[in-house]
Design an enzyme around this catalytic site. Structure first.
Site, PDB file in Angstrom:
ATOM      1  N   HIS A 304      41.364  37.042  42.412  1.00  0.00           N
ATOM      2  CA  HIS A 304      42.082  37.888  41.445  1.00  0.00           C
ATOM      3  C   HIS A 304      43.241  38.571  42.156  1.00  0.00           C
ATOM      4  O   HIS A 304      43.128  38.931  43.325  1.00  0.00           O
ATOM      5  CB  HIS A 304      41.133  38.957  40.871  1.00  0.00           C
ATOM      6  CG  HIS A 304      41.637  39.557  39.598  1.00  0.00           C
ATOM      7  ND1 HIS A 304      42.546  40.583  39.582  1.00  0.00           N
ATOM      8  CD2 HIS A 304      41.381  39.241  38.305  1.00  0.00           C
ATOM      9  CE1 HIS A 304      42.813  40.889  38.321  1.00  0.00           C
ATOM     10  NE2 HIS A 304      42.129  40.098  37.528  1.00  0.00           N
ATOM     11  N   ASP A 361      36.171  35.402  34.341  1.00  0.00           N
ATOM     12  CA  ASP A 361      36.016  34.071  33.725  1.00  0.00           C
ATOM     13  C   ASP A 361      34.859  33.263  34.287  1.00  0.00           C
ATOM     14  O   ASP A 361      34.517  32.209  33.744  1.00  0.00           O
ATOM     15  CB  ASP A 361      37.329  33.281  33.909  1.00  0.00           C
ATOM     16  CG  ASP A 361      38.466  33.938  33.157  1.00  0.00           C
ATOM     17  OD1 ASP A 361      39.511  34.223  33.777  1.00  0.00           O
ATOM     18  OD2 ASP A 361      38.295  34.201  31.963  1.00  0.00           O
TER      19      ASP A 361
HETATM   20  C1  SDX Z   1      42.440  36.323  34.749  1.00  0.00           C
HETATM   21  O1  SDX Z   1      45.764  39.638  36.290  1.00  0.00           O
HETATM   22  C2  SDX Z   1      44.702  39.845  35.532  1.00  0.00           C
HETATM   23  O2  SDX Z   1      44.277  40.934  35.337  1.00  0.00           O
HETATM   24  C3  SDX Z   1      44.087  38.577  34.930  1.00  0.00           C
HETATM   25  C4  SDX Z   1      42.773  38.750  34.192  1.00  0.00           C
HETATM   26  C5  SDX Z   1      42.944  39.583  32.937  1.00  0.00           C
HETATM   27  O3  SDX Z   1      41.931  40.148  32.482  1.00  0.00           O
HETATM   28  O4  SDX Z   1      44.064  39.558  32.349  1.00  0.00           O
HETATM   29  O5  SDX Z   1      41.826  39.357  35.041  1.00  0.00           O
HETATM   30  C6  SDX Z   1      42.234  37.405  33.739  1.00  0.00           C
HETATM   31  O6  SDX Z   1      43.399  35.609  34.660  1.00  0.00           O
HETATM   32  C7  SDX Z   1      41.465  36.203  35.890  1.00  0.00           C
HETATM   33  C8  SDX Z   1      41.869  35.084  36.920  1.00  0.00           C
HETATM   34  C9  SDX Z   1      41.456  33.737  36.349  1.00  0.00           C
HETATM   35  N1  SDX Z   1      41.946  32.642  37.170  1.00  0.00           N
HETATM   36  C10 SDX Z   1      41.120  31.899  37.942  1.00  0.00           C
HETATM   37  O7  SDX Z   1      39.903  32.087  38.047  1.00  0.00           O
HETATM   38  C11 SDX Z   1      41.803  30.730  38.628  1.00  0.00           C
HETATM   39  C12 SDX Z   1      41.348  30.649  40.105  1.00  0.00           C
HETATM   40  N2  SDX Z   1      41.901  31.799  40.813  1.00  0.00           N
HETATM   41  C13 SDX Z   1      43.143  31.638  41.475  1.00  0.00           C
HETATM   42  O8  SDX Z   1      43.954  30.608  41.205  1.00  0.00           O
HETATM   43  C14 SDX Z   1      43.716  32.913  42.074  1.00  0.00           C
HETATM   44  O9  SDX Z   1      42.698  33.643  42.605  1.00  0.00           O
HETATM   45  C15 SDX Z   1      44.556  33.785  41.160  1.00  0.00           C
HETATM   46  C16 SDX Z   1      45.645  33.002  40.502  1.00  0.00           C
HETATM   47  C17 SDX Z   1      43.706  34.416  40.105  1.00  0.00           C
HETATM   48  C18 SDX Z   1      45.154  34.855  42.031  1.00  0.00           C
HETATM   49  O10 SDX Z   1      45.988  34.181  42.933  1.00  0.00           O
HETATM   50  P1  SDX Z   1      46.714  34.976  44.092  1.00  0.00           P
HETATM   51  O11 SDX Z   1      47.110  36.330  43.643  1.00  0.00           O
HETATM   52  O12 SDX Z   1      47.765  34.099  44.659  1.00  0.00           O
HETATM   53  O13 SDX Z   1      45.536  35.162  45.100  1.00  0.00           O
HETATM   54  P2  SDX Z   1      45.648  35.732  46.536  1.00  0.00           P
HETATM   55  O14 SDX Z   1      47.086  35.885  46.956  1.00  0.00           O
HETATM   56  O15 SDX Z   1      44.776  36.925  46.639  1.00  0.00           O
HETATM   57  O16 SDX Z   1      45.005  34.512  47.391  1.00  0.00           O
HETATM   58  C19 SDX Z   1      44.706  34.745  48.755  1.00  0.00           C
HETATM   59  C20 SDX Z   1      44.432  33.371  49.314  1.00  0.00           C
HETATM   60  C21 SDX Z   1      45.553  32.384  48.970  1.00  0.00           C
HETATM   61  O17 SDX Z   1      45.702  31.542  50.080  1.00  0.00           O
HETATM   62  P3  SDX Z   1      47.233  31.248  50.590  1.00  0.00           P
HETATM   63  O18 SDX Z   1      47.861  30.455  49.471  1.00  0.00           O
HETATM   64  O19 SDX Z   1      47.900  32.627  50.778  1.00  0.00           O
HETATM   65  O20 SDX Z   1      47.057  30.475  51.855  1.00  0.00           O
HETATM   66  O21 SDX Z   1      43.244  32.850  48.737  1.00  0.00           O
HETATM   67  C22 SDX Z   1      43.553  31.590  48.105  1.00  0.00           C
HETATM   68  C23 SDX Z   1      45.047  31.556  47.841  1.00  0.00           C
HETATM   69  O22 SDX Z   1      45.510  30.228  47.884  1.00  0.00           O
HETATM   70  N3  SDX Z   1      42.833  31.580  46.820  1.00  0.00           N
HETATM   71  C24 SDX Z   1      41.959  30.648  46.463  1.00  0.00           C
HETATM   72  C25 SDX Z   1      41.513  31.037  45.180  1.00  0.00           C
HETATM   73  N4  SDX Z   1      42.138  32.167  44.812  1.00  0.00           N
HETATM   74  C26 SDX Z   1      42.971  32.487  45.844  1.00  0.00           C
HETATM   75  N5  SDX Z   1      41.507  29.548  47.092  1.00  0.00           N
HETATM   76  C27 SDX Z   1      40.579  28.827  46.418  1.00  0.00           C
HETATM   77  N6  SDX Z   1      40.078  29.128  45.198  1.00  0.00           N
HETATM   78  C28 SDX Z   1      40.545  30.232  44.544  1.00  0.00           C
HETATM   79  N7  SDX Z   1      40.062  30.525  43.322  1.00  0.00           N
END
Ligand code: SDX
Length: 427
Positions: A304, A361
């Site tokens: 998140h 989710d």
């Molecule tokens: C919602 O914003 C909100 O409030 C949203 C929400 C709402 O109520 O409106 O809460 C609802 O959208 C929840 C999120 C749902 N999405 C997912 O579950 C999809 C999987 N999650 C990701 O794709 C990711 O965690 C995000 C998109 C949600 C957040 O992405 P960020 O902000 O880029 O995450 P981060 O910078 O903290 O990541 C740190 C590292 C990164 O590595 P690098 O690219 O910097 O090398 O962790 C990795 C990310 O690639 N990472 C993951 C991951 N989430 C982050 N690696 C594997 N699996 C994941 N799920």
């Protein structure tokens, strides 16, 4: 001037005011930055950028706190109803008994959808995704309701119409996609029960309202009702900043929510768990794939932008899974799989170092499956829940003296001065 910060740029010192929120968060006010320094800031994804001041929802991503108008989400999930929570978000306080009754009457009175709109549904290909249909139908609703005289009246009626009709529109897309008879809202059913009845009632098999199922949906919607400046809420605010009508701004929010990185994740989680269950894939392999940088796979339902600890909503929904499945005497192998996945991930250094915890989710699809929703309706359910939050945020922006047309800047990295070459002179 209150508190401020000093920055030095090319030997010159500039003083920028600090904005301090009611929970002590601090922001550098860069309203005058470009005028004073000629510089802009660069923050792709806006992870470090505040777009507005807001009094609606407070989140603490480190502590896993979520409050609507100051009330903890745990209390609202325990004691409130979705209708009451919607009123709280939009009006800034809990309604008294008379206001709540009046709100119920209005939501009932406006719950029908113009009969001509059914023709729109008939012309979508049957396999259309219900999020695309919902976004289109909400936008089209404007065409059926001419602008009212006073802005206040326009806003209040439009808000009520949207809250009342979105359920009917969602249920209609489900029924029509299956070639079933549309079920109309009933005046004797409250908000959530009415929606369940429109979704699942049929002339040959009347839907039996189960209060525990109604409560599960109610809590699901309370938990999804707002989440400060997330992707889809920002879309509503940005589109609304052009002074477009609310239907169009909400339609943009629905489109933004559809993506699997945002609200579409609840459907993506169930598809991920279903694939694992069907293929006998090892959960540990999924964890490994999530860690492989060159692998585009993301662990759906984990991570998140704000929460760097367990999403407080996920905790509540996880508990709801067990309670609902027990009540319905159901077992869902995907719940066992989800819990196994969470257990392994929570022990894994990569997940711990990156603060990757289950988000709202991860478990929500288990609850929705138990109620009987198909997975392609999951994000529609998220949208119905988030509607009061989108409306509250849009309304707040109208009254915000700092609010103006959203128009970010950029850093240009393309070709410097170039000239036109007639086609016959090109290589
Ligand atoms: C919602 O914003 C909100 O409030 C949203 C929400 C709402 O109520 O409106 O809460 C609802 O959208 C929840 C999120 C749902 N999405 C997912 O579950 C999809 C999987 N999650 C990701 O794709 C990711 O965690 C995000 C998109 C949600 C957040 O992405 P960020 O902000 O880029 O995450 P981060 O910078 O903290 O990541 C740190 C590292 C990164 O590595 P690098 O690219 O910097 O090398 O962790 C990795 C990310 O690639 N990472 C993951 C991951 N989430 C982050 N690696 C594997 N699996 C994941 N799920």
């Amino acid at each position: 001037m209150g508190e401020s910060v000093r920055i030095e740029i090319e030997g010159k010192t500039y003083e920028l005011p600090l904005i301090i929120g009611s929970e002590g968060e601090k922001a550098i006010d860069i309203n005058e930055l470009r005028k004073k320094t000629g510089l802009i800031t660069y923050d792709p994804g806006f992870g470090n950028t505040g777009s507005c001041k807001s009094a609606i929802t407070f989140m603490d991503g480190e502590k896993g706190i979520l409050r609507y108008r100051g009330i903890p989400i745990e209390e609202l999930a325990e004691y409130s109803t979705f209708k009451e929570t919607a009123y709280l978000l939009i009006n800034g306080r809990l309604p008294n008994r008379a206001e709540l009754n009046q709100f119920s009457v209005l939501l009932n009175d406006h719950s029908l959808v113009h009969e001509d709109m059914q023709l729109f549904y008939q012309n979508f290909p049957r396999a259309s995704h219900p999020m695309g249909i919902l976004s289109s139908m909400v936008n089209a609703t404007r065409s059926f309701y001419p602008e009212l005289q006073t802005a206040e009246e326009e806003i209040n009626i439009t808000v009520t119409r949207l809250l009342a009709k979105v359920r009917t529109m969602a249920a209609m897309s489900y029924k029509i996609s299956r070639g079933h008879k549309v079920v109309y809202p009933r005046s004797d059913l409250a908000y959530c029960a009415n929606f369940l009845n429109m979704m699942f009632d049929s002339p040959v098999k009347p839907y039996v309202i189960d209060e525990d199922v109604v409560r599960a949906l109610e809590v699901f919607w309370i938990l999804h009702a707002d989440h400060e400046q997330n992707c889809s809420t920002s879309a509503v605010r940005v589109v609304g900043s052009g002074k477009v009508n609310l239907y169009a701004a909400i339609s943009a929010g629905i489109a933004a929510l559809w993506g699997p990185l945002h609200g579409g994740a609840n459907q993506a989680v169930i598809e991920m768990l279903t694939d694992v269950h069907a293929s006998g894939y090892k959960v540990s392999r999924l964890i490994e794939r999530a860690k492989e940088k060159q692998d585009p796979f993301r662990m759906m339902g984990f991570g998140h932008r704000v929460y760097k600890t367990y999403d407080p909503r996920a905790k509540i929904i996880k508990g709801m899974c067990h309670k609902l499945l027990n009540k319905l005497h159901m077992k869902d192998p995907l719940l066992d799989l989800a819990m196994e996945l969470e257990e392994i991930a929570m022990r894994d250094d990569f997940f711990k170092e990156n603060n990757l915890y289950p988000n709202v989710d991860f478990y929500s699809g288990i609850v929705l499956r138990a109620i009987g929703f198909p997975s392609n309706m999951f994000t529609v359910l998220f949208a119905i829940g988030r509607l009061p939050g989108w409306i509250a945020q849009w309304k707040e922006s109208l009254d915000d003296p700092d609010w103006r047309l959203s128009r970010p800047r950029q850093i240009y990295i393309g070709s410097v001065l170039n000239h036109y070459v007639p086609v016959d002179k090109r290589k």
